[in-house]
Scaffold this active site. Structure first.
Site, PDB file in Angstrom:
ATOM      1  N   HIS A 107      51.177 -50.268 -57.246  1.00 52.29           N
ATOM      2  CA  HIS A 107      51.468 -50.608 -55.707  1.00 52.29           C
ATOM      3  C   HIS A 107      52.684 -49.609 -55.522  1.00 52.29           C
ATOM      4  O   HIS A 107      53.902 -50.039 -55.035  1.00 52.29           O
ATOM      5  CB  HIS A 107      52.016 -52.019 -55.554  1.00 52.29           C
ATOM      6  CG  HIS A 107      50.709 -52.895 -55.564  1.00 52.29           C
ATOM      7  ND1 HIS A 107      50.886 -54.195 -55.946  1.00 52.29           N
ATOM      8  CD2 HIS A 107      49.502 -52.524 -55.096  1.00 52.29           C
ATOM      9  CE1 HIS A 107      49.681 -54.664 -55.713  1.00 52.29           C
ATOM     10  NE2 HIS A 107      48.823 -53.669 -55.393  1.00 52.29           N
ATOM     11  N   CYS A 145      45.899 -55.086 -67.920  1.00 51.89           N
ATOM     12  CA  CYS A 145      46.988 -55.383 -68.721  1.00 51.89           C
ATOM     13  C   CYS A 145      46.634 -56.590 -69.837  1.00 51.89           C
ATOM     14  O   CYS A 145      46.054 -57.425 -69.478  1.00 51.89           O
ATOM     15  CB  CYS A 145      48.141 -55.806 -67.888  1.00 51.89           C
ATOM     16  SG  CYS A 145      49.296 -56.519 -68.794  1.00 51.89           S
ATOM     17  N   GLU A 181      45.607 -59.339 -58.814  1.00 46.08           N
ATOM     18  CA  GLU A 181      45.488 -60.215 -59.944  1.00 46.08           C
ATOM     19  C   GLU A 181      45.096 -61.636 -59.859  1.00 46.08           C
ATOM     20  O   GLU A 181      44.285 -61.982 -60.461  1.00 46.08           O
ATOM     21  CB  GLU A 181      47.003 -60.143 -60.804  1.00 46.08           C
ATOM     22  CG  GLU A 181      46.860 -60.901 -61.940  1.00 46.08           C
ATOM     23  CD  GLU A 181      48.564 -61.389 -62.479  1.00 46.08           C
ATOM     24  OE1 GLU A 181      48.675 -62.336 -63.203  1.00 46.08           O
ATOM     25  OE2 GLU A 181      49.301 -60.425 -62.164  1.00 46.08           O
TER      26      GLU A 181
END
Length: 306
Positions: A50, A106, A143
């Site tokens: 971002h 991640c 997410e």
């Protein structure tokens, strides 16, 4: 910590040593650069980070950012999944379209996805004993979309205390958190759910907040409190950036947020002897350095206009 002292403008400038990319973002960018160096055509599903300046840097190297709609039209291509993670439907689509996935999810997010999926799979969707899976996070965030996807869309997303009205407190509740939310906010949500739960009904919660992000708060507040002026560098799309910026501003009202060095205003620096530069987990180090290198010119310009 890196300090640069410019004698002619009499200001001490320090870049916060703990600001910048978290390890999940570092891994995603490293994977992208390795693929691009091999000469392969590489697509990324959504902005890799971002931060528009970093996205533009990688675009110049050949990284092509696509939407989920565009993914559906791709065939026999190579696509990188960014650190935020994706729902199972994305993997199914990629397999159907013969798309080679480079998965940069991640590890902290991946573990959270697995926990939520395991909880959702414990019960049949129509089982009255099934807990309501609640995710403390930002609606529409990449997410969070990936987390909700682990439950086939059944999870309840709450952004704040007001959102807790969506929950039925006569039924079991299992609470999780987006990895980049604040511990303070998560604990407030836990306390309020406990207060509202019907006696004897099961409530469980799992602290899934990334400590590499959460632990920055105390350090950043101390860093910001020790400077005359704070320049917080973050992309406009960064949720983490907005949160960390507010923490800095809470202890230092002369905190200013900017996307890059172009947005730096000389008047922000008036009378400042010490200037601190920090940023979000999506802010590249090179961008904070560009802001640092622009400060002397702003100070010199401001002095000339006095």
């Amino acid at each position: 910590t890196e300090r640069v002292h410019f004698i002619y403008v009499m200001a001490d400038i320090e870049i916060d040593k703990e600001s910048g990319f978290c390890f999940g973002v570092v891994t995603a960018i490293r994977k992208a650069e390795e693929e691009l160096e091999s000469g392969a055509v590489l697509y990324c599903l959504g902005d890799i980070v971002h931060n528009s300046d970093e996205v533009e840097r990688l675009r110049r190297k050949g990284l092509r950012t696509i939407t989920h709609e565009e993914l559906g039209r791709l065939r026999s291509a190579k696509v990188l999944l960014r650190a935020h993670g994706e729902p199972p439907s994305t993997y199914r689509l990629a397999q159907a379209n013969d798309i080679d996935i480079i998965d940069a999810t991640c590890p902290v997010v991946l573990k959270l996805q697995q926990r939520i999926k395991a909880k959702a799979d414990e019960y049949a969707p129509d089982d009255p004993a099934a807990p309501q899976i609640v995710i403390y996070g930002k609606n529409g965030h990449a997410e969070v979309n990936g987390l909700v996807g682990q439950t086939d869309g059944r999870a309840i997303v709450v952004e704040d205390i007001a959102g807790l009205d969506k929950i039925d407190y006569s039924r079991p509740v299992a609470l999780y958190s987006q990895t980049t939310k604040s511990l303070e906010g998560f604990n407030a949500i836990i306390a309020e759910i406990c207060r509202r739960m019907v006696s004897g009904v099961d409530f469980t919660y799992c602290d899934t907040i990334c400590r590499q992000v959460a632990n920055r708060v105390e350090h950043l507040r101390a860093f910001a409190a020790g400077k005359d002026v704070i320049l917080f560098v973050a992309g406009t799309k960064s949720s983490n950036g907005k949160v960390l910026y507010e923490h800095c501003r809470a202890v230092n009202p002369r905190t200013h947020i900017l996307a890059n060095e172009v947005e730096l205003k000389p008047e922000w620096l008036d009378g400042a002897d010490t200037i601190g530069i920090c940023g979000a987990t999506s802010t590249p180090r090179w961008l904070m350095e560009k802001v640092r290198d622009t400060i002397p010119w702003c100070l010199a310009s401001s002095s000339e206009n006095v």
